[in-house]
Design a protein around this motif. Structure first.
Motif, PDB file in Angstrom:
ATOM      1  N   LYS A 110       0.796  -1.271  -0.029  1.00 22.45           N
ATOM      2  CA  LYS A 110      -0.270   0.069  -0.184  1.00 22.45           C
ATOM      3  C   LYS A 110       0.982   1.120  -0.003  1.00 22.45           C
ATOM      4  CE  LYS A 110      -3.982  -2.215   1.676  1.00 22.45           C
ATOM      5  NZ  LYS A 110      -5.109  -2.183   2.777  1.00 22.45           N
ATOM      6  N   ASN A 111       0.744   1.998  -1.077  1.00 25.98           N
ATOM      7  CA  ASN A 111       1.478   3.452  -1.111  1.00 25.98           C
ATOM      8  C   ASN A 111       2.956   3.125  -1.328  1.00 25.98           C
ATOM      9  OD1 ASN A 111       1.261   6.121  -1.806  1.00 25.98           O
ATOM     10  ND2 ASN A 111       1.747   6.581   0.586  1.00 25.98           N
ATOM     11  N   TYR A 112       3.452   1.875  -2.034  1.00 26.00           N
ATOM     12  CA  TYR A 112       4.601   1.549  -2.336  1.00 26.00           C
ATOM     13  C   TYR A 112       5.252   0.911  -0.983  1.00 26.00           C
ATOM     14  CZ  TYR A 112       4.318   4.161  -6.488  1.00 26.00           C
ATOM     15  OH  TYR A 112       4.003   4.773  -7.779  1.00 26.00           O
ATOM     16  N   GLU A 113       4.741   0.555   0.103  1.00 27.38           N
ATOM     17  CA  GLU A 113       5.335   0.072   1.459  1.00 27.38           C
ATOM     18  C   GLU A 113       4.777  -1.256   1.598  1.00 27.38           C
ATOM     19  OE1 GLU A 113       7.619   1.478   3.103  1.00 27.38           O
ATOM     20  OE2 GLU A 113       7.640   3.181   1.849  1.00 27.38           O
ATOM     21  N   VAL A 114       5.595  -2.246   2.086  1.00 25.52           N
ATOM     22  CA  VAL A 114       5.000  -3.478   2.427  1.00 25.52           C
ATOM     23  C   VAL A 114       4.013  -3.461   3.702  1.00 25.52           C
ATOM     24  CG1 VAL A 114       5.510  -5.922   3.063  1.00 25.52           C
ATOM     25  CG2 VAL A 114       6.791  -4.642   1.325  1.00 25.52           C
ATOM     26  N   VAL A 115       2.957  -3.513   3.736  1.00 24.46           N
ATOM     27  CA  VAL A 115       2.101  -3.380   4.979  1.00 24.46           C
ATOM     28  C   VAL A 115       1.806  -4.614   5.756  1.00 24.46           C
ATOM     29  CG1 VAL A 115       1.282  -1.112   4.385  1.00 24.46           C
ATOM     30  CG2 VAL A 115       0.114  -3.164   3.881  1.00 24.46           C
ATOM     31  N   GLU A 116       1.834  -5.563   4.955  1.00 23.12           N
ATOM     32  CA  GLU A 116       1.738  -7.204   5.700  1.00 23.12           C
ATOM     33  C   GLU A 116       2.257  -8.178   4.841  1.00 23.12           C
ATOM     34  OE1 GLU A 116      -2.624  -9.626   6.578  1.00 23.12           O
ATOM     35  OE2 GLU A 116      -2.754  -7.719   5.646  1.00 23.12           O
ATOM     36  N   LYS A 117       2.645  -9.036   5.580  1.00 27.55           N
ATOM     37  CA  LYS A 117       3.292 -10.323   5.035  1.00 27.55           C
ATOM     38  C   LYS A 117       2.328 -11.494   5.460  1.00 27.55           C
ATOM     39  CE  LYS A 117       8.097  -8.659   4.818  1.00 27.55           C
ATOM     40  NZ  LYS A 117       9.056  -9.120   3.876  1.00 27.55           N
ATOM     41  N   LYS A 118       2.124 -12.325   4.327  1.00 26.47           N
ATOM     42  CA  LYS A 118       1.483 -13.560   4.552  1.00 26.47           C
ATOM     43  C   LYS A 118       1.924 -14.808   4.162  1.00 26.47           C
ATOM     44  CE  LYS A 118      -3.226 -11.292   4.398  1.00 26.47           C
ATOM     45  NZ  LYS A 118      -4.423 -11.730   3.535  1.00 26.47           N
ATOM     46  N   THR A 119       1.921 -16.010   4.701  1.00 21.31           N
ATOM     47  CA  THR A 119       2.474 -17.353   4.316  1.00 21.31           C
ATOM     48  C   THR A 119       1.058 -18.111   3.718  1.00 21.31           C
ATOM     49  OG1 THR A 119       2.402 -18.236   6.458  1.00 21.31           O
ATOM     50  CG2 THR A 119       4.459 -17.158   5.338  1.00 21.31           C
ATOM     51  N   VAL A 120       1.414 -18.965   2.939  1.00 21.31           N
ATOM     52  CA  VAL A 120       0.397 -19.912   2.432  1.00 21.31           C
ATOM     53  C   VAL A 120       0.334 -21.037   3.345  1.00 21.31           C
ATOM     54  CG1 VAL A 120       0.526 -18.895  -0.070  1.00 21.31           C
ATOM     55  CG2 VAL A 120       1.778 -20.931   0.597  1.00 21.31           C
ATOM     56  N   SER A 121      -0.866 -21.549   3.422  1.00 16.23           N
ATOM     57  CA  SER A 121      -1.024 -23.143   4.073  1.00 16.23           C
ATOM     58  C   SER A 121      -1.730 -23.803   3.339  1.00 16.23           C
ATOM     59  CB  SER A 121      -1.287 -22.777   5.522  1.00 16.23           C
ATOM     60  OG  SER A 121      -2.567 -22.309   5.504  1.00 16.23           O
ATOM     61  N   ILE A 122      -1.511 -25.205   2.988  1.00 18.70           N
ATOM     62  CA  ILE A 122      -2.280 -25.913   2.472  1.00 18.70           C
ATOM     63  C   ILE A 122      -3.783 -26.234   3.232  1.00 18.70           C
ATOM     64  CG2 ILE A 122      -2.552 -28.406   1.656  1.00 18.70           C
ATOM     65  CD1 ILE A 122       0.389 -28.434   1.159  1.00 18.70           C
ATOM     66  N   PRO A 123      -5.000 -26.113   2.683  1.00 16.28           N
ATOM     67  CA  PRO A 123      -6.126 -26.316   3.478  1.00 16.28           C
ATOM     68  C   PRO A 123      -6.339 -27.671   3.650  1.00 16.28           C
ATOM     69  CG  PRO A 123      -6.682 -25.747   1.143  1.00 16.28           C
ATOM     70  CD  PRO A 123      -5.030 -25.934   1.315  1.00 16.28           C
ATOM     71  N   ALA A 124      -7.216 -28.106   4.688  1.00 15.27           N
ATOM     72  CA  ALA A 124      -7.599 -29.335   4.844  1.00 15.27           C
ATOM     73  C   ALA A 124      -8.255 -30.182   4.050  1.00 15.27           C
ATOM     74  CB  ALA A 124      -8.437 -29.440   6.414  1.00 15.27           C
ATOM     75  N   GLU A 125      -9.114 -29.360   3.217  1.00 16.45           N
ATOM     76  CA  GLU A 125     -10.016 -29.956   2.064  1.00 16.45           C
ATOM     77  C   GLU A 125      -9.643 -29.038   0.903  1.00 16.45           C
ATOM     78  OE1 GLU A 125     -14.211 -31.496   2.208  1.00 16.45           O
ATOM     79  OE2 GLU A 125     -14.419 -29.422   2.030  1.00 16.45           O
ATOM     80  N   VAL A 126      -9.494 -29.806  -0.416  1.00 16.33           N
ATOM     81  CA  VAL A 126      -9.291 -29.079  -1.760  1.00 16.33           C
ATOM     82  C   VAL A 126     -10.571 -29.381  -2.498  1.00 16.33           C
ATOM     83  CG1 VAL A 126      -7.981 -28.956  -3.739  1.00 16.33           C
ATOM     84  CG2 VAL A 126      -6.875 -29.370  -1.398  1.00 16.33           C
ATOM     85  N   CYS A 127     -11.293 -28.255  -2.903  1.00 13.71           N
ATOM     86  CA  CYS A 127     -12.452 -28.466  -3.641  1.00 13.71           C
ATOM     87  C   CYS A 127     -12.252 -27.865  -5.156  1.00 13.71           C
ATOM     88  CB  CYS A 127     -13.686 -28.220  -2.812  1.00 13.71           C
ATOM     89  SG  CYS A 127     -13.964 -28.882  -1.355  1.00 13.71           S
ATOM     90  N   ASP A 128     -12.872 -28.635  -5.878  1.00 12.54           N
ATOM     91  CA  ASP A 128     -13.062 -28.200  -7.365  1.00 12.54           C
ATOM     92  C   ASP A 128     -11.542 -27.364  -8.126  1.00 12.54           C
ATOM     93  OD1 ASP A 128     -14.583 -28.056  -9.764  1.00 12.54           O
ATOM     94  OD2 ASP A 128     -15.522 -26.247  -9.089  1.00 12.54           O
ATOM     95  N   LEU A 129     -10.524 -27.925  -7.468  1.00  9.19           N
ATOM     96  CA  LEU A 129      -9.176 -27.406  -8.227  1.00  9.19           C
ATOM     97  C   LEU A 129      -8.298 -28.383  -8.857  1.00  9.19           C
ATOM     98  CD1 LEU A 129      -8.100 -25.156  -5.158  1.00  9.19           C
ATOM     99  CD2 LEU A 129      -9.028 -24.373  -7.278  1.00  9.19           C
ATOM    100  N   VAL A 130      -8.453 -29.919  -8.323  1.00  6.79           N
ATOM    101  CA  VAL A 130      -7.674 -30.760  -8.889  1.00  6.79           C
ATOM    102  C   VAL A 130      -8.432 -31.881  -9.295  1.00  6.79           C
ATOM    103  CG1 VAL A 130      -5.767 -32.576  -8.132  1.00  6.79           C
ATOM    104  CG2 VAL A 130      -5.836 -30.281  -7.088  1.00  6.79           C
ATOM    105  N   LYS A 131      -7.921 -32.565 -10.470  1.00  7.69           N
ATOM    106  CA  LYS A 131      -8.690 -33.661 -11.110  1.00  7.69           C
ATOM    107  C   LYS A 131      -8.302 -35.007 -10.151  1.00  7.69           C
ATOM    108  CE  LYS A 131      -8.788 -36.310 -15.397  1.00  7.69           C
ATOM    109  NZ  LYS A 131      -8.365 -36.240 -16.564  1.00  7.69           N
ATOM    110  N   CYS A 132      -9.084 -35.822 -10.158  1.00  7.19           N
ATOM    111  CA  CYS A 132      -8.951 -37.096  -9.278  1.00  7.19           C
ATOM    112  C   CYS A 132      -8.186 -38.048 -10.255  1.00  7.19           C
ATOM    113  CB  CYS A 132     -10.247 -37.932  -9.133  1.00  7.19           C
ATOM    114  SG  CYS A 132      -9.936 -39.463  -7.930  1.00  7.19           S
ATOM    115  N   PHE A 133      -7.241 -38.661  -9.564  1.00  4.31           N
ATOM    116  CA  PHE A 133      -6.295 -39.331 -10.433  1.00  4.31           C
ATOM    117  C   PHE A 133      -6.960 -40.809 -11.006  1.00  4.31           C
ATOM    118  CE2 PHE A 133      -3.113 -43.193 -10.312  1.00  4.31           C
ATOM    119  CZ  PHE A 133      -2.085 -42.414 -11.200  1.00  4.31           C
TER     120      PHE A 133
END
Length: 152
Positions: free
Chosen positions: A86-109
């Motif tokens: 925001k306004n050229y400054e880093v105001v927040e840092k976030k990390t990603v985390s794998i959710p417990a459930e994954v819906c409608d994103l991946v094809k079943c093998f």
């Protein structure tokens, strides 16, 4: 000899997604639907990274992601970091985390799974985060990270 360094221009407001594995840049773009947005977007790949060897980065102007969108990234870039600008400054840092459930994103093998033959959204429980393994809610077969196909 004089050294010159080229840098990607800063964004005034938006999100920077950093530490994406170089090979997974376009998977992240697809997962987030970034190929369809009108916002200015800059990306770089095969950039030098002290931690990972090579990485990719995406800068999206005037776009901020909801937590559920951010967690999609974790499927293909579990070490990704997001910087909120925001306004050229880093105001927040976030990390990603794998959710417990994954819906409608991946094809079943499993080729015999009902989700591969009927218009049913896929649904998986995450049985392992490292290495990533997803168990289908319908046929209970496990899809590994190597078998994973993003359907977005």
């Amino acid at each position: 000899m004089e050294q010159k360094e080229l840098k990607v221009s800063a964004i005034k407001n938006g999100t920077v997604i950093d530490h994406i594995p170089a090979a997974n840049l376009f998977k992240v773009i697809t997962l987030l639907g970034l190929e369809n947005i009108p916002n200015q977007m800059t990306f770089g790949t095969n950039l030098e990274s002290h931690k990972f060897g090579q990485k990719s980065i995406i800068k999206v102007a005037d776009r901020f992601f909801a937590d559920e969108e951010i967690n999609k990234i974790a499927l293909v870039a579990p070490q990704a970091k997001l910087n909120i600008i925001k306004n050229y400054e880093v105001v927040e840092k976030k990390t990603v985390s794998i959710p417990a459930e994954v819906c409608d994103l991946v094809k079943c093998f499993n080729p015999k799974c009902v989700t591969n033959h009927q218009p049913i959204a896929t649904r998986f429980d995450v049985v392992s985060k490292s290495p990533l393994a997803l168990r289908c809610h319908y046929c209970e077969k496990v899809t590994s990270e190597q078998q994973m196909v993003i359907i977005k």
